[in-house]
Design an enzyme around this catalytic site. Sequence first.
Site: not given
Ligand code: DQA
Length: 149
Positions: A12, A19, A24, A75, A78, A99, A101, A108
Site C-alpha cells: 500500500n 492514501r 502519511y 518500511n 502492514a 525499520e 514508519h 495509533r
Molecule cells: C506504516 C504503518 C503501518 O501500520 C501501516 O500498515 C502502513 C504504513 C507507516 O509507514 O506509518 O502501511 O508502516
Amino acid sequence: MKPLILVLNGPNLNMLGAREPAQYGCETLADIGQGCADTAQALGLEIEFRQTNHEGELIDWIHAGRGRCAGIVINPGAWTHTSVAIRDALVASELPVIEVHLSNVHKREPFRHLSFVSSIAVGVICGLGSHGYRMALKHFADILQERSA
Ligand code: DQA
C-alpha cells in the site's frame, strides 16, 4: 565502489500521496525515493529503492541482499504487524536492518504497536515522515565511515 543499501517498502505504500494524507502526508513514494536518492548521493551510498504489494517478492529481495549489500532500510507497512516470514528473511540476510514508519505507530491502533521486525532491527524510526528514511541512510553512512576509519 559505494556501499549498497536496500530501501524496501511493503504493501500500500505505492498509494502514498493519495492514501490517508492526514496519517502519511502528501508526498508520493516517488518523492520519497527521490529524497533517498539525493541523500544517498550526498552520503556516498548506492541505494536500490523498491516497493511491492507481494510478500514473497519482498522476501526474495531481502534474500538477494545477503552478501551483496551493506544494510537494509525497510518500511514493511502492514506486514510489520503480521509477518514472521519477513522477520525470518531479515534474520537470514545477516544484514543490519533499520525499520522505518512514516507515522508514529505507537500513537495509533493497538494492533500497530506489535512489530515482528523491531526486536531484530538495529533501530526503529517512526512518526518522522519521510525524514525517517533519510535519517536511516545517514546512520548507515556514519557507521560505515566509522568502520573504515
Ligand atoms: C506504516 C504503518 C503501518 O501500520 C501501516 O500498515 C502502513 C504504513 C507507516 O509507514 O506509518 O502501511 O508502516
